[in-house]
Design an enzyme around this catalytic site. Structure first.
Site, PDB file in Angstrom:
ATOM      1  N   SER A 197      57.523  40.894 -42.656  1.00  0.00           N
ATOM      2  CA  SER A 197      57.670  40.871 -44.102  1.00  0.00           C
ATOM      3  C   SER A 197      59.017  41.430 -44.507  1.00  0.00           C
ATOM      4  O   SER A 197      59.612  42.235 -43.797  1.00  0.00           O
ATOM      5  CB  SER A 197      56.576  41.720 -44.747  1.00  0.00           C
ATOM      6  N   LYS A 198      59.446  40.958 -45.672  1.00  0.00           N
ATOM      7  CA  LYS A 198      60.727  41.381 -46.242  1.00  0.00           C
ATOM      8  C   LYS A 198      60.860  42.885 -46.312  1.00  0.00           C
ATOM      9  O   LYS A 198      61.940  43.418 -46.255  1.00  0.00           O
ATOM     10  CB  LYS A 198      60.824  40.853 -47.676  1.00  0.00           C
TER      11      LYS A 198
END
Ligand code: GLU
Length: 493
Positions: free
Chosen positions: A263-264
């Protein structure tokens, strides 16, 4: 691997696809799935298709679509059919196929696989609230399932707003056959009566995906494991249409080092990030390949061509592939050292100056006294993380505390994803967004802007803030704001 599958693979050249939704930066997960589709297709003389799934009109953008094309081409994963290259099973953009979905959903209404639902959003909201209060599983309660189809059709003709839902059998189970994982059983009671066609006449992902995979002649659906739960709905749709489903292969999802879904928040996930930091595309592909494919005999370094030659599903791993940035750096360092001097020189000049040279000259003109000052001055426009030691003490504005500052930086990071104005990362758009953002947070620009400058550059002085952010680029800014948050967290209160 089952024998029947090998046999089926061999009878006809496969047709495979990736089907990204153009709703943000091109994701490394898209490249990962594209790579496996590509390698499989090429190994068997098949066709690799790119389809754009832009049924979410609110979130889909032209610029995101263009960025996906660009990123995949940079990696050398060229497609044989797609919105920009054509092909005889198009159009390849779902927003151009809405008439096809509406026509097909009629078949499902006629044979009872789907039904019209007239529930208002108020009723659905009340139903959800009640389910939540009673700790029941969320899902449609079947209120409109029993409406006589002829009545429903005439209400629809009279203009009453409605959606079309999948009629999932109330009992029994639906099995999806995953070629990498075996049979996966779903109890029908757990499967929601999914909306297939929305009240605006647009399809949802499920309907469009199944109709397109069939009409485009897709033989093998190779996608991420996050789509497994959509499997039973898709199987029911294939059955409702009377179509043979394709073979399904659900690949493991890329993971952060702590095994959570990539995830970012923890890792840069945009392909553009790796491109702008100057990783070599061939290295990056090799790195992606090693996460799900084994060449055998611990051989980690191989080319795309070698992977294609060796491709076999028995060499594909599904267990949580970890995206290990340290390994990527090591691979890339080795590849840079192996380049011949002229090729390296060309690559460095191209990377350093192509595209940004004019902007960097403009931004430094006022701030250098000798030509030799240029490179040191612009150095912070390059590379990933920066050193915060000279600015960390000045990051928290006078009347604020560390916690609040971290919160504002985090909100800014989220804002640049969501805000229409900031998304394209232009000087004007960033200015407009940041001004509104400061007001919404109750911060003065003179508190926010120096913080952003320090976080994005590791310096207290730079060219104008928005020129600087735009020239740094969104991926680098995102990376640095995240590491500034970490640096602030480490700072004693
Ligand atoms: N549009 C879906 C995505 O964004 C496609 C999933 C699939 O391959 O079926 O990944």
């Amino acid at each position: 691997m089952s024998e029947s599958k090998s046999a089926r693979v061999g009878t006809m050249p496969p047709r495979v696809r990736i089907a990204p939704s153009p709703t943000g930066d091109p994701h490394v997960g898209t490249a990962y799935i594209a790579l496996f589709n590509y390698a499989f297709a090429k190994k068997h003389g098949g066709t690799f298709i790119l389809r754009i799934e832009d049924t979410d009109q609110q979130r889909s953008t032209q610029s995101s679509e263009a960025a996906i094309f660009d990123a995949l081409r940079w990696l050398g994963l060229d497609w044989d059919e797609g919105p920009d290259v054509g092909g005889d099973r198009g159009p390849y953009r779902q927003s151009e196929r809405t008439a096809i979905y509406r026509e097909h959903v009629q078949t499902l209404l006629n044979n009872g696989t789907a039904y019209r639902c007239f529930c208002t959003s108020e009723r659905l909201a009340a139903m959800r609230a009640e389910q939540e209060a009673n700790k029941q599983n969320p899902g449609y309660d079947g209120h409109c399932r029993g409406i006589d189809p002829a009545d429903a059709a005439s209400r629809a003709e009279g203009g009453e707003a409605h959606v079309i839902r999948l009629r999932v059998p109330e009992e029994g189970e639906t099995v999806i056959v995953d070629e990498l994982r075996g049979d996966i059983h779903f109890s029908n009671a757990e499967v929601d009566d999914q909306v297939l066609l929305k009240s605006d006449g647009f399809p949802t992902y499920h309907l469009a995906n199944v109709v397109d995979d069939h009409l485009m002649g897709i033989t093998h659906v190779i996608r991420g494991e996050d789509w497994i739960t959509s499997g039973p709905k898709h199987v029911l749709l294939y059955r409702g249409f009377g179509w043979e489903p394709p073979l399904f292969f659900h690949m493991g999802l890329l993971r952060n080092a702590d095994k959570s879904k990539l995830s970012k928040r923890k890792n840069p996930v945009s392909i553009d990030h790796y491109r702008s930091l100057g990783y070599l595309p061939t290295t990056f592909l090799n790195f992606l390949a090693t996460m799900g494919f084994s060449m055998g005999e611990d051989q980690e370094r191989f080319t795309l061509e070698e992977m294609v030659q060796a491709f076999d599903w028995s060499h594909v791993k599904t267990g949580g592939p970890v995206f290990d940035g340290v390994k990527l750096d090591a691979f890339c360092g080795d590849d840079i050292r192996a380049m011949d001097p002229q090729a390296l020189k060309d690559a460095l000049v191209k990377h350093a100056f192509e595209g940004r040279l004019e902007t960097l000259v403009d931004l430094s003109r006022e701030r250098i006294n000798r030509l030799d000052d240029f490179l040191p001055y612009i150095s912070f426009f390059f590379g990933g993380e920066v050193d915060y030691s000279s600015v960390i003490g000045k990051m928290v504005p006078k009347k604020r505390d560390k916690k609040e500052t971290i919160k504002v930086l985090k909100a800014y990071l989220e804002g640049i994803e969501r805000s229409e104005a900031a998304r394209a990362f232009t000087v004007e758009g960033l200015g407009e967004f940041s001004k509104e953002f400061a007001a919404a947070q109750g911060w003065k620009p003179k508190e926010l802007y120096p913080l952003l400058r320090a976080a994005a550059t590791g310096r207290t002085a730079s060219p104008s803030l928005f020129d600087t952010l735009a020239a740094l680029g969104k991926d680098r800014v995102r990376l640095r704001l995240r590491s500034a948050i970490e640096a602030l967290r480490r700072l004693a209160d």
